[in-house]
Design a protein around this motif. Structure first.
Motif, PDB file in Angstrom:
ATOM      1  N   ALA A  28       0.828  -1.200   0.000  1.00  0.00           N
ATOM      2  CA  ALA A  28       0.000   0.000   0.000  1.00  0.00           C
ATOM      3  C   ALA A  28       0.865   1.254   0.000  1.00  0.00           C
ATOM      4  CB  ALA A  28      -0.930  -0.011   1.211  1.00  0.00           C
ATOM      5  N   SER A  29       1.934   1.257   0.787  1.00  0.00           N
ATOM      6  CA  SER A  29       2.819   2.417   0.840  1.00  0.00           C
ATOM      7  C   SER A  29       3.502   2.647  -0.503  1.00  0.00           C
ATOM      8  CB  SER A  29       3.875   2.221   1.936  1.00  0.00           C
ATOM      9  OG  SER A  29       3.263   2.100   3.202  1.00  0.00           O
ATOM     10  N   ALA A  30       3.954   1.570  -1.130  1.00  0.00           N
ATOM     11  CA  ALA A  30       4.614   1.694  -2.427  1.00  0.00           C
ATOM     12  C   ALA A  30       3.658   2.242  -3.482  1.00  0.00           C
ATOM     13  CB  ALA A  30       5.169   0.341  -2.860  1.00  0.00           C
ATOM     14  N   LEU A  31       2.401   1.784  -3.438  1.00  0.00           N
ATOM     15  CA  LEU A  31       1.411   2.276  -4.404  1.00  0.00           C
ATOM     16  C   LEU A  31       1.142   3.756  -4.184  1.00  0.00           C
ATOM     17  CD1 LEU A  31      -0.688   1.859  -6.643  1.00  0.00           C
ATOM     18  CD2 LEU A  31      -2.318   1.166  -4.868  1.00  0.00           C
ATOM     19  N   SER A  32       0.956   4.155  -2.922  1.00  0.00           N
ATOM     20  CA  SER A  32       0.665   5.558  -2.622  1.00  0.00           C
ATOM     21  C   SER A  32       1.787   6.468  -3.094  1.00  0.00           C
ATOM     22  CB  SER A  32       0.442   5.736  -1.121  1.00  0.00           C
ATOM     23  OG  SER A  32      -0.724   5.062  -0.705  1.00  0.00           O
ATOM     24  N   THR A  33       3.032   6.082  -2.809  1.00  0.00           N
ATOM     25  CA  THR A  33       4.163   6.926  -3.198  1.00  0.00           C
ATOM     26  C   THR A  33       4.408   6.886  -4.700  1.00  0.00           C
ATOM     27  OG1 THR A  33       5.673   5.115  -2.665  1.00  0.00           O
ATOM     28  CG2 THR A  33       5.294   6.763  -0.962  1.00  0.00           C
ATOM     29  N   ALA A  34       4.042   5.785  -5.364  1.00  0.00           N
ATOM     30  CA  ALA A  34       4.195   5.724  -6.816  1.00  0.00           C
ATOM     31  C   ALA A  34       3.212   6.661  -7.508  1.00  0.00           C
ATOM     32  CB  ALA A  34       3.981   4.296  -7.309  1.00  0.00           C
ATOM     33  N   LEU A  35       1.998   6.752  -6.948  1.00  0.00           N
ATOM     34  CA  LEU A  35       0.989   7.628  -7.539  1.00  0.00           C
ATOM     35  C   LEU A  35       1.215   9.081  -7.165  1.00  0.00           C
ATOM     36  CD1 LEU A  35      -2.190   5.430  -6.939  1.00  0.00           C
ATOM     37  CD2 LEU A  35      -0.953   5.776  -9.085  1.00  0.00           C
ATOM     38  N   TYR A  36       1.820   9.311  -6.001  1.00  0.00           N
ATOM     39  CA  TYR A  36       2.101  10.685  -5.580  1.00  0.00           C
ATOM     40  C   TYR A  36       3.377  10.658  -4.745  1.00  0.00           C
ATOM     41  CZ  TYR A  36       1.514  15.374  -3.707  1.00  0.00           C
ATOM     42  OH  TYR A  36       1.706  16.684  -3.381  1.00  0.00           O
ATOM     43  N   SER A  37       4.475  11.075  -5.347  1.00  0.00           N
ATOM     44  CA  SER A  37       5.791  10.946  -4.721  1.00  0.00           C
ATOM     45  C   SER A  37       6.018  12.038  -3.679  1.00  0.00           C
ATOM     46  CB  SER A  37       6.886  10.996  -5.784  1.00  0.00           C
ATOM     47  OG  SER A  37       6.779  12.172  -6.559  1.00  0.00           O
ATOM     48  N   THR A  38       5.326  11.918  -2.547  1.00  0.00           N
ATOM     49  CA  THR A  38       5.398  12.928  -1.505  1.00  0.00           C
ATOM     50  C   THR A  38       6.829  13.144  -1.027  1.00  0.00           C
ATOM     51  OG1 THR A  38       3.193  12.282  -0.793  1.00  0.00           O
ATOM     52  CG2 THR A  38       4.474  13.629   0.730  1.00  0.00           C
ATOM     53  N   SER A  39       7.527  12.062  -0.708  1.00  0.00           N
ATOM     54  CA  SER A  39       8.865  12.191  -0.138  1.00  0.00           C
ATOM     55  C   SER A  39       9.808  12.899  -1.092  1.00  0.00           C
ATOM     56  CB  SER A  39       9.417  10.811   0.227  1.00  0.00           C
ATOM     57  OG  SER A  39       8.677  10.259   1.289  1.00  0.00           O
ATOM     58  N   LYS A  40       9.845  12.447  -2.337  1.00  0.00           N
ATOM     59  CA  LYS A  40      10.774  13.035  -3.301  1.00  0.00           C
ATOM     60  C   LYS A  40      10.441  14.499  -3.563  1.00  0.00           C
ATOM     61  CE  LYS A  40      12.524  12.522  -8.017  1.00  0.00           C
ATOM     62  NZ  LYS A  40      12.460  11.729  -9.252  1.00  0.00           N
ATOM     63  N   VAL A  41       9.190  14.794  -3.845  1.00  0.00           N
ATOM     64  CA  VAL A  41       8.779  16.163  -4.154  1.00  0.00           C
ATOM     65  C   VAL A  41       9.013  17.070  -2.957  1.00  0.00           C
ATOM     66  CG1 VAL A  41       6.803  17.628  -4.709  1.00  0.00           C
ATOM     67  CG2 VAL A  41       7.111  15.457  -5.902  1.00  0.00           C
ATOM     68  N   TRP A  42       8.626  16.606  -1.780  1.00  0.00           N
ATOM     69  CA  TRP A  42       8.758  17.426  -0.566  1.00  0.00           C
ATOM     70  C   TRP A  42      10.218  17.637  -0.200  1.00  0.00           C
ATOM     71  CZ3 TRP A  42       8.884  15.227   4.876  1.00  0.00           C
ATOM     72  CH2 TRP A  42       8.902  16.256   5.827  1.00  0.00           C
ATOM     73  N   VAL A  43      10.990  16.564  -0.128  1.00  0.00           N
ATOM     74  CA  VAL A  43      12.391  16.663   0.283  1.00  0.00           C
ATOM     75  C   VAL A  43      13.171  17.558  -0.676  1.00  0.00           C
ATOM     76  CG1 VAL A  43      14.551  15.379   0.565  1.00  0.00           C
ATOM     77  CG2 VAL A  43      12.419  14.462   1.512  1.00  0.00           C
ATOM     78  N   LEU A  44      13.074  17.303  -1.962  1.00  0.00           N
ATOM     79  CA  LEU A  44      13.814  18.106  -2.927  1.00  0.00           C
ATOM     80  C   LEU A  44      13.316  19.542  -2.967  1.00  0.00           C
ATOM     81  CD1 LEU A  44      14.353  15.676  -5.944  1.00  0.00           C
ATOM     82  CD2 LEU A  44      15.886  16.221  -4.061  1.00  0.00           C
ATOM     83  N   GLY A  45      12.005  19.724  -2.780  1.00  0.00           N
ATOM     84  CA  GLY A  45      11.460  21.079  -2.758  1.00  0.00           C
ATOM     85  C   GLY A  45      12.021  21.904  -1.622  1.00  0.00           C
ATOM     86  N   VAL A 105      10.417   2.442   0.896  1.00  0.00           N
ATOM     87  CA  VAL A 105       9.496   1.542   0.198  1.00  0.00           C
ATOM     88  C   VAL A 105       9.635   1.657  -1.320  1.00  0.00           C
ATOM     89  CG1 VAL A 105       7.821   1.506   2.068  1.00  0.00           C
ATOM     90  CG2 VAL A 105       7.605   3.231   0.273  1.00  0.00           C
ATOM     91  N   ASN A 106      10.455   2.608  -1.787  1.00  0.00           N
ATOM     92  CA  ASN A 106      10.696   2.757  -3.218  1.00  0.00           C
ATOM     93  C   ASN A 106      12.095   3.336  -3.429  1.00  0.00           C
ATOM     94  OD1 ASN A 106      10.565   5.687  -3.029  1.00  0.00           O
ATOM     95  ND2 ASN A 106       8.341   5.440  -2.881  1.00  0.00           N
ATOM     96  N   THR A 107      12.467   3.553  -4.680  1.00  0.00           N
ATOM     97  CA  THR A 107      13.819   4.018  -5.006  1.00  0.00           C
ATOM     98  C   THR A 107      13.850   5.477  -5.451  1.00  0.00           C
ATOM     99  OG1 THR A 107      13.616   3.255  -7.301  1.00  0.00           O
ATOM    100  CG2 THR A 107      14.482   1.683  -5.684  1.00  0.00           C
ATOM    101  N   GLN A 108      12.827   6.239  -5.126  1.00  0.00           N
ATOM    102  CA  GLN A 108      12.745   7.609  -5.615  1.00  0.00           C
ATOM    103  C   GLN A 108      13.924   8.464  -5.141  1.00  0.00           C
ATOM    104  OE1 GLN A 108       8.870   8.941  -4.390  1.00  0.00           O
ATOM    105  NE2 GLN A 108       7.803   7.648  -5.863  1.00  0.00           N
ATOM    106  N   LEU A 109      14.264   8.368  -3.869  1.00  0.00           N
ATOM    107  CA  LEU A 109      15.397   9.155  -3.368  1.00  0.00           C
ATOM    108  C   LEU A 109      16.727   8.554  -3.826  1.00  0.00           C
ATOM    109  CD1 LEU A 109      14.218  10.107   0.247  1.00  0.00           C
ATOM    110  CD2 LEU A 109      14.237  11.517  -1.802  1.00  0.00           C
TER     111      LEU A 109
END
Length: 287
Positions: free
Chosen positions: A73-90, A113-117
Motif C-alpha cells: 500500500a505504501s509503495a502504491l501511494s508513493t508511486a501515484l504521488y511521490s510525496t517524499s521526493k517532491v517534498w524533500v527536494l522542494g 518503500v521505493n527508489t525515488q530518493l
C-alpha cells in the motif's frame, strides 16, 4: 396463467462454484491494490494497530502478517504521488542546498518503500528497511547501523509510529540525532545540514491518550530537533522538516513545531502513541 421460469436470472451452478472458489482464494491471497483509496484504508488500519500501547502476542503476529500488505500500500501511494521526493527536494531547493554544491548531500532513508530518493542525482542516498521490498534497498535494522556514520539529511516517513514502544521511539530519535552529528566545515553550507524529514500520522499527535501537540514539540526539542524548517499537513499526515539543534531543557519545546490550529486536542483519543527519550539524552545538554 403462470409466468415461465426465467433461467437467465440464475447463474449456472459452475459459475457459483467458481465465484465461491475465487472468494476463498481472495481471503488467502488478497488481490493487488489498484487505487490510493484502497491503499489508504490499508495504511490507516496498520497504523491504528501499531499505535496500541499494550500489544498482545496476537497483535504482534497480526502486525507481522499485515506488514507485506502495508508495504504494498505504501509503495502504491508513493508511486501515484511521490510525496517524499517532491517534498524533500522542494525544501532543499528552497534552502539553496542543491544549487552550486560541489558534492552530493548524503541522505539516509529509513523504512524506504521505493527508489525515488535513490534515483535523485543530487543526493547520495542510503536506503534501508527491515524487510526491503526492492533489491536496491538495503535490508538492515536502523538500530544496527554503526554509530560513527554521519549524514546531511535523514528521511523517516511513517516509521516512528510503527516502532513498538515509546522508549524505542525515543531511542530512534536520539540515534537519528547522533547520525546527523555536528555541522562539518566543507563545501556545503552548514545551515543546510542536519535536517530530519519526519512524517507521522496526525492521529499520533492529535488523538493520543499520552501525546499532545505541545508535548510533541517539547520531546522533539529535547531530542535535539527544536528548529522548524518546513511544516505541511494533509488530512491524515503531518510532515515536519526539522533542523538538528542542541537538545533543549524540559519545558522549552518550540511552539512552531506544534501542528496548526486545525488540531483538536479535545477530540476522543483513539491510540496510545507516546515517545520517551533515553535518560542519556535528557541528562546531556552539552551537544
Amino acid at each position: 396463467r403462470t409466468a415461465p421460469h426465467d433461467t437467465k436470472t440464475r447463474p449456472p451452478a459452475t459459475t457459483k462454484k467458481r465465484r465461491k472458489k475465487a472468494k476463498a482464494v481472495e481471503r488467502l491471497v488478497p488481490p493487488p491494490l489498484r487505487s490510493r483509496r484502497e491503499a489508504r484504508r490499508v495504511t490507516s488500519a496498520f497504523h491504528a494497530l501499531t499505535q496500541r500501547a499494550n500489544r498482545t502476542a496476537a497483535d504482534r503476529a497480526l502486525i507481522e502478517a499485515a506488514r507485506p500488505r502495508y508495504q504494498e500500500a505504501s509503495a502504491l501511494s508513493t508511486a501515484l504521488y511521490s510525496t517524499s521526493k517532491v517534498w524533500v527536494l522542494g525544501v532543499l531547493r528552497r534552502l539553496g542546498a542543491l544549487a552550486g554544491a560541489t558534492r552530493k548531500m548524503t541522505c539516509l532513508e529509513i523504512g524506504a518503500v521505493n527508489t525515488q530518493l535513490l534515483d535523485c542525482p543530487q543526493l547520495e542516498t542510503r536506503a534501508i528497511d527491515l524487510r526491503a521490498s526492492h533489491p536496491r534497498i538495503e535490508r538492515r535494522d536502523f538500530f544496527a547501523l554503526p554509530e560513527d556514520l554521519r549524514f546531511d539529511i535523514v528521511v523517516c516517513a511513517l516509521v516512528l509510529n510503527c516502532v513498538e514502544t515509546a522508549a524505542r521511539r525515543g531511542a530512534m530519535l536520539a540515534k537519528i540525532r547522533r547520525h546527523l552529528g555536528p555541522p562539518r566545515d566543507d563545501e556545503t553550507s552548514s545551515t543546510n545540514k542536519g535536517l530530519l524529514f519526519l512524517v507521522v500520522p496526525r492521529t499520533c499527535v492529535e488523538r493520543s491518550r499520552a501525546m499532545r501537540p505541545a508535548r510533541f514539540a517539547e520531546v522533539l526539542a529535547e531530542a535535539g530537533f527544536g528548529e522548524i524548517v518546513d511544516r505541511r499537513e494533509s488530512p491524515k499526515l503531518l510532515h515536519l522538516c526539522l533542523r538538528a539543534t542542541a537538545p533543549a531543557t524540559a519545558g522549552d519545546g518550540r511552539a512552531d513545531v506544534v501542528p496548526s490550529s486545525s488540531a483538536q486536542p479535545k477530540r476522543r483519543p483513539t491510540n496510545d502513541f507516546d515517545i520517551v527519550l533515553p535518560a542519556s539524552v535528557l541528562g546531556d545538554r552539552s551537544r
